[in-house]
Design a protein around this motif. Structure first.
Motif, PDB file in Angstrom:
ATOM      1  N   LEU A  62       2.986  14.609   0.321  1.00  0.00           N
ATOM      2  CA  LEU A  62       2.199  13.550  -0.314  1.00  0.00           C
ATOM      3  C   LEU A  62       1.521  14.056  -1.587  1.00  0.00           C
ATOM      4  O   LEU A  62       1.367  13.306  -2.554  1.00  0.00           O
ATOM      5  N   GLU A  63       1.077  15.298  -1.560  1.00  0.00           N
ATOM      6  CA  GLU A  63       0.463  15.903  -2.734  1.00  0.00           C
ATOM      7  C   GLU A  63       1.205  17.194  -3.070  1.00  0.00           C
ATOM      8  O   GLU A  63       1.538  17.973  -2.181  1.00  0.00           O
ATOM      9  N   THR A 103       1.017   4.168  -2.898  1.00  0.00           N
ATOM     10  CA  THR A 103       0.833   5.568  -2.491  1.00  0.00           C
ATOM     11  C   THR A 103       1.992   6.427  -2.974  1.00  0.00           C
ATOM     12  O   THR A 103       1.793   7.517  -3.529  1.00  0.00           O
ATOM     13  N   LYS A 104       3.219   5.929  -2.770  1.00  0.00           N
ATOM     14  CA  LYS A 104       4.401   6.693  -3.174  1.00  0.00           C
ATOM     15  C   LYS A 104       4.476   6.827  -4.695  1.00  0.00           C
ATOM     16  O   LYS A 104       4.757   7.921  -5.229  1.00  0.00           O
ATOM     17  N   LYS A 120       0.833  -1.201   0.000  1.00  0.00           N
ATOM     18  CA  LYS A 120       0.000   0.000   0.000  1.00  0.00           C
ATOM     19  C   LYS A 120       0.872   1.256   0.000  1.00  0.00           C
ATOM     20  O   LYS A 120       0.562   2.237  -0.701  1.00  0.00           O
ATOM     21  N   ALA A 121       1.948   1.238   0.776  1.00  0.00           N
ATOM     22  CA  ALA A 121       2.843   2.393   0.827  1.00  0.00           C
ATOM     23  C   ALA A 121       3.535   2.603  -0.519  1.00  0.00           C
ATOM     24  O   ALA A 121       3.749   3.742  -0.954  1.00  0.00           O
ATOM     25  N   SER A 126      -8.326   0.307  -5.632  1.00  0.00           N
ATOM     26  CA  SER A 126      -8.153   1.215  -4.498  1.00  0.00           C
ATOM     27  C   SER A 126      -7.013   0.689  -3.639  1.00  0.00           C
ATOM     28  O   SER A 126      -6.762  -0.524  -3.598  1.00  0.00           O
ATOM     29  N   ILE A 127      -6.336   1.603  -2.984  1.00  0.00           N
ATOM     30  CA  ILE A 127      -5.195   1.210  -2.156  1.00  0.00           C
ATOM     31  C   ILE A 127      -5.667   0.342  -0.988  1.00  0.00           C
ATOM     32  O   ILE A 127      -5.012  -0.635  -0.606  1.00  0.00           O
ATOM     33  N   ARG A 179       2.032   6.686  -6.838  1.00  0.00           N
ATOM     34  CA  ARG A 179       0.956   7.591  -7.261  1.00  0.00           C
ATOM     35  C   ARG A 179       1.378   9.048  -7.041  1.00  0.00           C
ATOM     36  O   ARG A 179       1.124   9.918  -7.880  1.00  0.00           O
ATOM     37  N   THR A 180       2.028   9.321  -5.908  1.00  0.00           N
ATOM     38  CA  THR A 180       2.502  10.678  -5.624  1.00  0.00           C
ATOM     39  C   THR A 180       3.506  11.135  -6.676  1.00  0.00           C
ATOM     40  O   THR A 180       3.436  12.260  -7.181  1.00  0.00           O
TER      41      THR A 180
END
Length: 492
Positions: free
Chosen positions: A339-340, A189-190, A185-186, A236-237, A192-193
């Motif tokens: 993150l964003e 997330t990374k 998941k991390a 979805s994550i 995607r960022t």
């Protein structure tokens, strides 16, 4: 090669009935390329249009129609490769991946097999508490998306929408370097960022613009890799984590009962909390790949790669390191702030008006907390960066106290306005006149003789007196001055 490997100390082992098991996870991320036109046609990639309204003759596979490569899609793939520190292959080729499906008009998908545009790279994933893991990138290749089959419009018929047919995808293939659902998941997330920073994919998982095929296997610690199963199209994550946990438990139960794992493609049902078989998948590729005869090899000049590298924005890892050194924020806060890209830019605008750590606290705790509560994206924040920066500046220079600042934040959120003008017009300035503060302190001490004696015996009770003085002053008294005067009056 299924060679034994040393188990890292930080790996997450799963306890089974007969001993510990180790998860081995690899991900294939399908990221829709940000481009106004499709990979091989000029048709629009706009989302939400009427079915089959964004379909060219090429997308519909009409006879005699030839693909023409979209240069911007190539540039976006190169940017992405540079963003994950990967090898950019100056020569790559397109292949035909043959299979039949109703929403694939050509009967094949144009993809890259032997010679992808991007080779090996890596993503460093932060796991919290200072721990991180490096996930290797095997390759990134360009390919065209299929259309969409629709089964719920009629009880007797299925329909096909070809609006997505031919849309450019980047398939980002990781190495099997993840050992827990949290790491997976991390990683997503990374990644995607990074994609969103670069602008090569908007990362919108609800629209299907970023989705994952999850490869899961289990093994005894130190043993060769087990047989993997692929869970298709997880969007979805949170579901990625649930799918991994569910599939791991299924495989462990089978193996501990003396069975074996069949290599197959599966689907995850988040409602039932289970994975189910979709189709078997043999070890050997059965797609009958061959070079696409309609497309020449793709040759990119090193000068263009260098130009794209020079034009990349500051990426999350570099921005995080700079925030720590420039603004003195903690690594954790820097991670949250980066993150964003929009959030990072907002923070920097706030920090320009006041002290960095204080700005980070207000952005993370007050602003992000309120935005999350209201379900509001940062670009629609009722408080601008200039307004929040003005508030932070008023706290930094001692014009208002922290308590008054929270009241001011609420006014700005609901009414707007200029922070400094509001402080002046509403009489919110912090009281720094020691004489005025001393008068309030004397009144509080006189009204609480028993507490005075207790405080002399137990100095930590001074906090109670500070609270009473702040309350009596309407939160306007300077907290440090209150502390100093109380200590003097109470003899602490």
């Amino acid at each position: 090669m299924n060679a034994p490997s040393k188990i890292p100390a930080s790996s997450k082992l799963i306890a089974g009935a007969t001993g510990d098991w180790e998860l081995v996870i690899g991900l294939e991320i399908h990221a829709q390329v940000t481009s106004e036109a499709k990979l091989f046609s000029g048709a629009s990639t706009g989302f939400g249009a009427s079915p089959n309204s964004h379909v060219s003759l090429v997308d519909a596979a009409m006879p005699g129609m030839l693909p023409v490569l979209n240069r911007e899609c190539v540039r976006q793939a190169i940017r992405t490769g540079l963003g994950v520190k990967a090898q950019i292959n100056l020569r790559s080729t397109f292949d035909r991946k043959n299979y039949f499906y109703p929403d694939l008009p050509q009967g094949y998908q144009i993809s890259q097999f032997k010679s992808p545009i991007v080779g090996e790279g890596e993503v460093v994933v932060d796991l919290g508490d200072g721990e991180s893991v490096t996930v290797g990138i095997e390759r990134i290749h360009l390919e065209q998306d299929a259309g969409k089959s629709i089964h719920d419009q009629d009880p007797r018929s299925s329909f096909v929408d070809l609006n997505r047919s031919g849309v450019a995808l980047m398939e980002i293939v990781s190495k099997p370097d993840m050992r827990s659902s949290d790491e997976a998941k991390a990683y997503v997330t990374k990644l995607r960022t990074i994609l969103r920073y670069i602008g090569s994919c908007d990362g919108d998982m609800e629209k299907g613009n970023l989705r994952a095929d999850v490869n899961v296997s289990v093994r005894r610690p130190g043993e060769p890799y087990g047989t993997r199963c692929e869970i298709k199209n997880v969007n979805s994550i949170r579901f990625i984590g649930q799918a991994i946990e569910t599939e791991a438990r299924r495989q462990i139960e089978i193996l501990e009962d003396g069975g074996s794992i069949d290599q197959e493609t599966r689907l995850f049902d988040p409602v039932k909390g289970e994975t189910r078989a979709m189709r078997s998948k043999e070890e050997a590729h059965d797609y009958r790949y061959f070079p696409d005869p309609d497309l020449l090899p793709l040759v990119v000049e090193q000068a263009e790669v260098d130009e794209l590298a020079a034009g990349l924005p500051e990426l999350p890892d570099e921005k995080k390191a700079r925030f720590v050194s420039q603004y003195g924020v903690t690594p954790y806060d820097a991670t949250v702030l980066t993150l964003e890209r929009e959030a990072a830019d907002f923070f920097e605008a706030v920090a320009a008006k006041g002290e960095g750590k204080l700005a980070a606290n207000w952005v993370i705790n007050e602003l992000f907390g309120r935005l999350n509560k209201d379900g509001t994206p940062i670009e629609d924040s009722p408080i601008s960066a200039a307004q929040l920066g003005g508030l932070v500046g008023l706290v930094s220079d001692g014009t208002i106290s922290g308590k008054i600042a929270k009241d001011l934040f609420e006014i700005l959120w609901t009414e707007g306005g200029d922070p400094r003008e509001l402080v002046e017009s509403r009489g919110l300035k912090q009281v720094t006149d020691t004489g005025a503060i001393e008068k309030v302190v004397d009144e509080v001490i006189a009204a609480n003789p028993e507490k005075v004696e207790q405080a002399k015996a137990k100095p930590t009770l001074i906090g109670w007196f500070v609270g009473q003085v702040m309350k009596a002053s309407g939160g306007k008294a300077n907290p440090q001055a209150v502390n100093d005067i109380l200590k003097s009056k109470l003899g602490i």
